[in-house]
Design a protein around this motif. Structure first.
Motif, PDB file in Angstrom:
ATOM      1  N   THR A  61       0.839  -1.198   0.000  1.00 44.96           N
ATOM      2  CA  THR A  61       0.000   0.000   0.000  1.00 44.96           C
ATOM      3  C   THR A  61       0.880   1.256   0.000  1.00 44.96           C
ATOM      4  OG1 THR A  61      -0.170  -0.169   2.408  1.00 44.96           O
ATOM      5  CG2 THR A  61      -1.955  -1.148   1.116  1.00 44.96           C
ATOM      6  N   GLY A  62       2.063   1.144   0.581  1.00 46.55           N
ATOM      7  CA  GLY A  62       3.000   2.274   0.582  1.00 46.55           C
ATOM      8  C   GLY A  62       3.488   2.633  -0.820  1.00 46.55           C
ATOM      9  N   GLU A  63       3.669   1.612  -1.664  1.00 45.39           N
ATOM     10  CA  GLU A  63       4.102   1.892  -3.042  1.00 45.39           C
ATOM     11  C   GLU A  63       3.020   2.652  -3.822  1.00 45.39           C
ATOM     12  OE1 GLU A  63       6.839  -1.639  -4.674  1.00 45.39           O
ATOM     13  OE2 GLU A  63       5.140  -2.397  -3.512  1.00 45.39           O
ATOM     14  N   ILE A  64       1.779   2.290  -3.580  1.00 50.00           N
ATOM     15  CA  ILE A  64       0.671   2.980  -4.261  1.00 50.00           C
ATOM     16  C   ILE A  64       0.622   4.437  -3.799  1.00 50.00           C
ATOM     17  CG2 ILE A  64      -1.837   3.047  -4.526  1.00 50.00           C
ATOM     18  CD1 ILE A  64      -1.746  -0.073  -4.071  1.00 50.00           C
ATOM     19  N   ASP A  65       0.752   4.632  -2.503  1.00 56.27           N
ATOM     20  CA  ASP A  65       0.738   5.983  -1.941  1.00 56.27           C
ATOM     21  C   ASP A  65       1.868   6.837  -2.521  1.00 56.27           C
ATOM     22  OD1 ASP A  65      -0.188   7.895   0.251  1.00 56.27           O
ATOM     23  OD2 ASP A  65       1.931   7.677   0.730  1.00 56.27           O
ATOM     24  N   ALA A  66       3.053   6.248  -2.630  1.00 54.31           N
ATOM     25  CA  ALA A  66       4.212   7.005  -3.147  1.00 54.31           C
ATOM     26  C   ALA A  66       3.973   7.426  -4.597  1.00 54.31           C
ATOM     27  CB  ALA A  66       5.477   6.148  -3.031  1.00 54.31           C
ATOM     28  N   ALA A  67       3.338   6.563  -5.375  1.00 58.17           N
ATOM     29  CA  ALA A  67       3.078   6.894  -6.785  1.00 58.17           C
ATOM     30  C   ALA A  67       2.073   8.046  -6.885  1.00 58.17           C
ATOM     31  CB  ALA A  67       2.552   5.660  -7.508  1.00 58.17           C
ATOM     32  N   ILE A  68       1.071   8.029  -6.019  1.00 57.58           N
ATOM     33  CA  ILE A  68       0.082   9.122  -6.021  1.00 57.58           C
ATOM     34  C   ILE A  68       0.756  10.434  -5.609  1.00 57.58           C
ATOM     35  CG2 ILE A  68      -2.017   9.991  -4.886  1.00 57.58           C
ATOM     36  CD1 ILE A  68      -3.014   7.087  -4.769  1.00 57.58           C
ATOM     37  N   GLU A  69       1.637  10.359  -4.622  1.00 57.28           N
ATOM     38  CA  GLU A  69       2.343  11.572  -4.182  1.00 57.28           C
ATOM     39  C   GLU A  69       3.174  12.156  -5.331  1.00 57.28           C
ATOM     40  OE1 GLU A  69       4.752  11.199  -0.609  1.00 57.28           O
ATOM     41  OE2 GLU A  69       4.461  13.365  -0.292  1.00 57.28           O
TER      42      GLU A  69
ATOM     43  N   ALA B 265      -2.601   9.337   0.633  1.00 58.42           N
ATOM     44  CA  ALA B 265      -3.824   8.565   0.379  1.00 58.42           C
ATOM     45  C   ALA B 265      -4.163   7.756   1.621  1.00 58.42           C
ATOM     46  CB  ALA B 265      -3.619   7.623  -0.811  1.00 58.42           C
ATOM     47  N   CYS B 266      -5.450   7.510   1.818  1.00 58.12           N
ATOM     48  CA  CYS B 266      -5.887   6.530   2.800  1.00 58.12           C
ATOM     49  C   CYS B 266      -6.077   5.233   2.024  1.00 58.12           C
ATOM     50  CB  CYS B 266      -7.215   6.930   3.419  1.00 58.12           C
ATOM     51  SG  CYS B 266      -7.136   8.455   4.374  1.00 58.12           S
ATOM     52  N   ILE B 267      -5.426   4.173   2.485  1.00 56.88           N
ATOM     53  CA  ILE B 267      -5.582   2.882   1.808  1.00 56.88           C
ATOM     54  C   ILE B 267      -6.023   1.865   2.855  1.00 56.88           C
ATOM     55  CG2 ILE B 267      -4.518   1.138   0.336  1.00 56.88           C
ATOM     56  CD1 ILE B 267      -2.694   3.241  -0.798  1.00 56.88           C
ATOM     57  N   SER B 268      -7.223   1.342   2.669  1.00 55.68           N
ATOM     58  CA  SER B 268      -7.881   0.505   3.675  1.00 55.68           C
ATOM     59  C   SER B 268      -8.214  -0.831   3.029  1.00 55.68           C
ATOM     60  CB  SER B 268      -9.158   1.197   4.160  1.00 55.68           C
ATOM     61  OG  SER B 268      -8.906   2.575   4.447  1.00 55.68           O
TER      62      SER B 268
END
Ligand code: MG
Ligand code: MG
Length: 255
Positions: free
Chosen positions: A37-45, A70-73
């Motif tokens: 989920t951290g990789e997805i967040d980094a890409a959005i950032e 991002a919130c990733i749940s």
């Protein structure tokens, strides 16, 4: 107080909304077994920074400031999950919620995605959650007051045998991410007191959260992640929607 937006302002909000839609599209494409989920967040950032947009979630005040863009749940997590080292697995149900400010105006959207094939309950939840958001947008064309829309949303969820999260609701949005009014996905005496008219210039972040089991939720020790008390899965779908003279218009969309 509800601030109505002028047509030119709604056009600016559409730019912010489109970038948020791009971020969710990026997440959708990245979601597969093994990704964190951290990789997805980094890409959005990276996407927000590349476009000179200000992420709205990072640093959001709470007991501890929210640490990500991002919130990733996942699965039984409802909203406000903190991205990190968790690897997504086949059969997971993952919710990505993010927002940004671009040229002074905000966009906010969330979507729920299956990781590969999911079980029948998660599949049905995905269908009902998305239907619920689309039903709300459709009802905005004809209804005069939000409580009438909320009634349709609540009935749709109950008919499917699921429950509506009540502790978290949608919101007005504009120069700030969270503006008046509160936009609940169910009817209550509080909504009757704070009901509002559906009229041109109104811009709302509509965000139904639907639980497979009980509506009850709790916050985890990280001070942010909300999960269902019975640990059954939950979905979340959100669009930023403007009411224009021509009817409702989804701003957090690519086209
Ligand atoms: Mg959101
Ligand atoms: Mg929101």
């Amino acid at each position: 107080m509800i601030s109505l937006k002028r047509p030119q302002e709604i056009e600016l909000m559409r730019e912010a909304g489109r970038l948020v839609a791009k971020a969710l599209e990026l997440a959708r494409k990245m979601i597969e077994p093994g990704i964190t989920t951290g990789e997805i967040d980094a890409a959005i950032e990276r996407l927000f920074l590349k476009n000179q947009a200000v992420p709205l979630f990072k640093g959001y005040p709470g007991k501890v400031p929210f640490p990500a863009v991002a919130c990733i749940s996942v699965n039984e997590q409802v909203v406000h999950g903190i991205p990190g080292d968790r690897k997504l697995k086949l059969g997971d149900l993952v919710k990505v919620d993010t927002g940004c400010r671009l040229n002074g105006w905000c966009g906010d959207s969330a979507w729920s995605f299956p990781v590969g094939e999911v079980d029948a309950v998660k599949q049905r939840l995905l269908e009902v959650g998305e239907q619920n958001l689309h039903a709300a947008i459709h009802e905005l064309k004809s209804q005069k007051r939000w409580s009438d829309v909320a009634q349709v949303m609540e009935s749709l969820v109950h008919k499917a045998g699921f429950s509506v999260v009540e502790q978290f609701v949608g919101h007005g949005i504009g120069r700030e991410m969270h503006e008046d009014p509160q936009v609940p996905n169910f009817v209550s005496s509080q909504l009757r007191r704070h009901d509002f008219r559906i009229e041109p210039g109104l811009v709302l972040a509509i965000e139904p959260m639907v639980n497979a089991g009980s509506k009850r939720v709790r916050v985890l020790k990280d001070h942010w992640t909300i999960e269902t008390e019975d640990r059954k899965p939950s979905v979340h779908f959100e669009h930023t929607v403007a009411i224009t003279a021509d009817g409702p218009c989804v701003l957090t969309r690519l086209d």
